[in-house]
Design a protein around this motif. Structure first.
Motif, PDB file in Angstrom:
ATOM      1  N   SER A  85     102.831  14.826  96.349  1.00  0.00           N
ATOM      2  CA  SER A  85     102.214  14.169  95.191  1.00  0.00           C
ATOM      3  C   SER A  85     102.828  14.538  93.841  1.00  0.00           C
ATOM      4  O   SER A  85     102.936  13.428  92.885  1.00  0.00           O
ATOM      5  N   VAL A  89     103.410  11.062  92.042  1.00  0.00           N
ATOM      6  CA  VAL A  89     102.669  10.724  90.991  1.00  0.00           C
ATOM      7  C   VAL A  89     102.983  10.214  89.708  1.00  0.00           C
ATOM      8  O   VAL A  89     102.809   9.504  89.048  1.00  0.00           O
ATOM      9  N   GLU A  99      96.007   8.172  86.678  1.00  0.00           N
ATOM     10  CA  GLU A  99      95.448   8.734  87.776  1.00  0.00           C
ATOM     11  C   GLU A  99      94.013   8.676  87.754  1.00  0.00           C
ATOM     12  O   GLU A  99      93.406   8.980  86.542  1.00  0.00           O
TER      13      GLU A  99
END
Length: 121
Positions: A85, A89, A99
């Motif tokens: 991630s 992300v 997020e």
């Protein structure tokens, strides 16, 4: 509308979904999706960036991109493969997503929910 990219529909039995590979996303010009489940189980950083960018492009305002990645411990013990991630992300955030939450997907994967600004359809 729901899209599953490079993996199964994790809400199968509840919602019908379209299925595409990451390589097919650039060809989707007239379609938008409210929810996209993108699986990052391959170790290809360049492909991961392309999937995120194209997913952000076809995501409806207010829609969610679920980034599904392996848990770091599962990678270390060779129980799962993919991109972590912390590599995926930031690309989604750079593309304008925010997020919202995380969710465990079985013992070796988890999902990060990224949302696009706008009114939910």
């Amino acid at each position: 509308r729901v899209l599953a990219v490079d993996g199964p529909n994790i809400v199968q039995g509840h919602v019908e979904a379209d299925f595409r590979s990451g390589m097919e996303l650039p060809q989707l010009e007239d379609k938008t999706y409210d929810t996209i489940f993108a699986w990052f189980t391959n170790n290809d950083d360049k492909k991961a960036v392309e999937v995120v960018e194209n997913s952000c492009r076809i995501l409806s305002p207010g829609g969610s991109l679920w980034i599904i990645v392996p848990k770091k411990n599962s990678l270390l013990h060779h129980k799962a493969t993919g991109i972590t991630s912390d590599k995926v992300v930031p690309h989604a955030m750079f593309s304008g997503l925010v997020e919202k939450k995380t969710l465990g997907i079985g013992p070796h994967y988890f999902a990060v929910r990224m949302q696009k600004h706008g009114i939910t359809p």
